[in-house]
Design a protein around this motif. Sequence first.
Motif, PDB file in Angstrom:
ATOM      1  N   VAL A 155       0.843  -1.205   0.000  1.00 48.13           N
ATOM      2  CA  VAL A 155       0.000   0.000   0.000  1.00 48.13           C
ATOM      3  C   VAL A 155       0.877   1.253   0.000  1.00 48.13           C
ATOM      4  CG1 VAL A 155      -1.623   1.350   1.379  1.00 48.13           C
ATOM      5  CG2 VAL A 155      -1.974  -1.115   1.082  1.00 48.13           C
ATOM      6  N   GLY A 159       1.402   4.495  -3.034  1.00 50.72           N
ATOM      7  CA  GLY A 159       1.521   5.934  -2.831  1.00 50.72           C
ATOM      8  C   GLY A 159       2.847   6.473  -3.327  1.00 50.72           C
ATOM      9  N   VAL A 193      -7.826   9.378  -8.404  1.00 51.11           N
ATOM     10  CA  VAL A 193      -8.013   9.210  -6.961  1.00 51.11           C
ATOM     11  C   VAL A 193      -8.922   8.020  -6.672  1.00 51.11           C
ATOM     12  CG1 VAL A 193      -9.008  10.252  -4.889  1.00 51.11           C
ATOM     13  CG2 VAL A 193      -7.564  11.629  -6.389  1.00 51.11           C
ATOM     14  N   VAL A 194     -10.013   7.898  -7.430  1.00 48.14           N
ATOM     15  CA  VAL A 194     -10.950   6.786  -7.234  1.00 48.14           C
ATOM     16  C   VAL A 194     -10.262   5.448  -7.514  1.00 48.14           C
ATOM     17  CG1 VAL A 194     -13.045   5.685  -8.108  1.00 48.14           C
ATOM     18  CG2 VAL A 194     -13.016   8.147  -7.675  1.00 48.14           C
ATOM     19  N   LEU A 196      -7.073   4.752  -7.312  1.00 46.47           N
ATOM     20  CA  LEU A 196      -6.108   4.484  -6.246  1.00 46.47           C
ATOM     21  C   LEU A 196      -6.802   3.998  -4.977  1.00 46.47           C
ATOM     22  CD1 LEU A 196      -3.632   7.486  -6.670  1.00 46.47           C
ATOM     23  CD2 LEU A 196      -3.164   5.074  -7.135  1.00 46.47           C
ATOM     24  N   ILE A 197      -7.944   4.589  -4.654  1.00 43.27           N
ATOM     25  CA  ILE A 197      -8.690   4.155  -3.468  1.00 43.27           C
ATOM     26  C   ILE A 197      -9.145   2.702  -3.617  1.00 43.27           C
ATOM     27  CG2 ILE A 197     -10.840   4.476  -2.165  1.00 43.27           C
ATOM     28  CD1 ILE A 197     -10.543   7.498  -2.657  1.00 43.27           C
ATOM     29  N   VAL A 198      -9.694   2.380  -4.794  1.00 42.56           N
ATOM     30  CA  VAL A 198     -10.153   1.011  -5.050  1.00 42.56           C
ATOM     31  C   VAL A 198      -8.975   0.039  -5.011  1.00 42.56           C
ATOM     32  CG1 VAL A 198     -11.177  -0.526  -6.770  1.00 42.56           C
ATOM     33  CG2 VAL A 198     -12.159   1.749  -6.378  1.00 42.56           C
ATOM     34  N   VAL A 200      -6.016   0.348  -3.452  1.00 39.02           N
ATOM     35  CA  VAL A 200      -5.507   0.187  -2.089  1.00 39.02           C
ATOM     36  C   VAL A 200      -6.470  -0.647  -1.244  1.00 39.02           C
ATOM     37  CG1 VAL A 200      -5.052   1.426   0.064  1.00 39.02           C
ATOM     38  CG2 VAL A 200      -4.082   2.258  -2.077  1.00 39.02           C
ATOM     39  N   SER A 201      -7.753  -0.358  -1.355  1.00 37.27           N
ATOM     40  CA  SER A 201      -8.751  -1.103  -0.576  1.00 37.27           C
ATOM     41  C   SER A 201      -8.744  -2.579  -0.946  1.00 37.27           C
ATOM     42  CB  SER A 201     -10.144  -0.509  -0.803  1.00 37.27           C
ATOM     43  OG  SER A 201     -10.196   0.839  -0.386  1.00 37.27           O
ATOM     44  N   GLN A 204      -5.560  -4.231   0.395  1.00 38.81           N
ATOM     45  CA  GLN A 204      -5.622  -4.394   1.846  1.00 38.81           C
ATOM     46  C   GLN A 204      -6.560  -5.539   2.209  1.00 38.81           C
ATOM     47  OE1 GLN A 204      -3.827  -2.257   4.202  1.00 38.81           O
ATOM     48  NE2 GLN A 204      -4.297  -4.114   5.345  1.00 38.81           N
ATOM     49  N   TRP A 205      -7.677  -5.661   1.518  1.00 44.56           N
ATOM     50  CA  TRP A 205      -8.626  -6.742   1.803  1.00 44.56           C
ATOM     51  C   TRP A 205      -7.995  -8.102   1.521  1.00 44.56           C
ATOM     52  CZ3 TRP A 205     -10.852 -10.757  -0.900  1.00 44.56           C
ATOM     53  CH2 TRP A 205     -11.932 -11.388  -0.267  1.00 44.56           C
TER      54      TRP A 205
END
Length: 217
Positions: A155, A159, A193-194, A196-198, A200-201, A204-205
């Motif tokens: 993660v 970044g 941004v969207v 990257l959020i997806v 990373v999430s 992480q999951w």
Amino acid sequence: MSQAMFDLLLRGLNETLIMTGVSGALSFLIGLPLALILVTTDRGGIFEAVAVNRILGGIVNALRSVPFIILLVAVIPLTRLLVGSAIGIWAAIVPLTIAAAPYFARVAEVSLREVERPLIDAARSMGATRWTILREVLIPESLPGIVSGFTVTLVTLIGASAMAGAVGAGGLGDIAIRYGYQRFQTEVMVCVVVILIVLVSGMQWIGDWLARRIDHR
């Protein structure tokens, strides 16, 4: 969104995944042995060598203390030597690995140090060699924590790879800078941004799920 912009974002995602995947794999291959050396050579460790431990610990701490954007520029000569260029995704993998390997080493070290001392002592009392203790006790017992730590490292690499895009490394960061910021295309910035959020999430999951599976075995 136009087809051209969609293709551009898809290419950027692919480049980000390559940078993260390759540098993550290299960081694991370098960082885990570093963590094992730091733990086993410490005072009371199974391969006690305090001088080696202090020197290696100092090097790891020195690399961790350098901000990534400075490291990115500082290792340009090394990057050119290794890959022949200072720009592009393969050039970015060099500083990404240098930054992530000591970070993961310290994270993995924490998990290795959490292995209960009685387990190690019990293995010793049964005649296990130091290498057997390493393979059969230290690594298996700390594996869930190591997996969780590696997930955090990946993660962090996502970044960092986006930051590397600011100096021509490619990937989603480069798209966000060149199109979203410099050309004032807000929709591009939002899409990056969207994504990257997806990303990373999802990562992480997967990491949390894998750590739980290993822990329940």
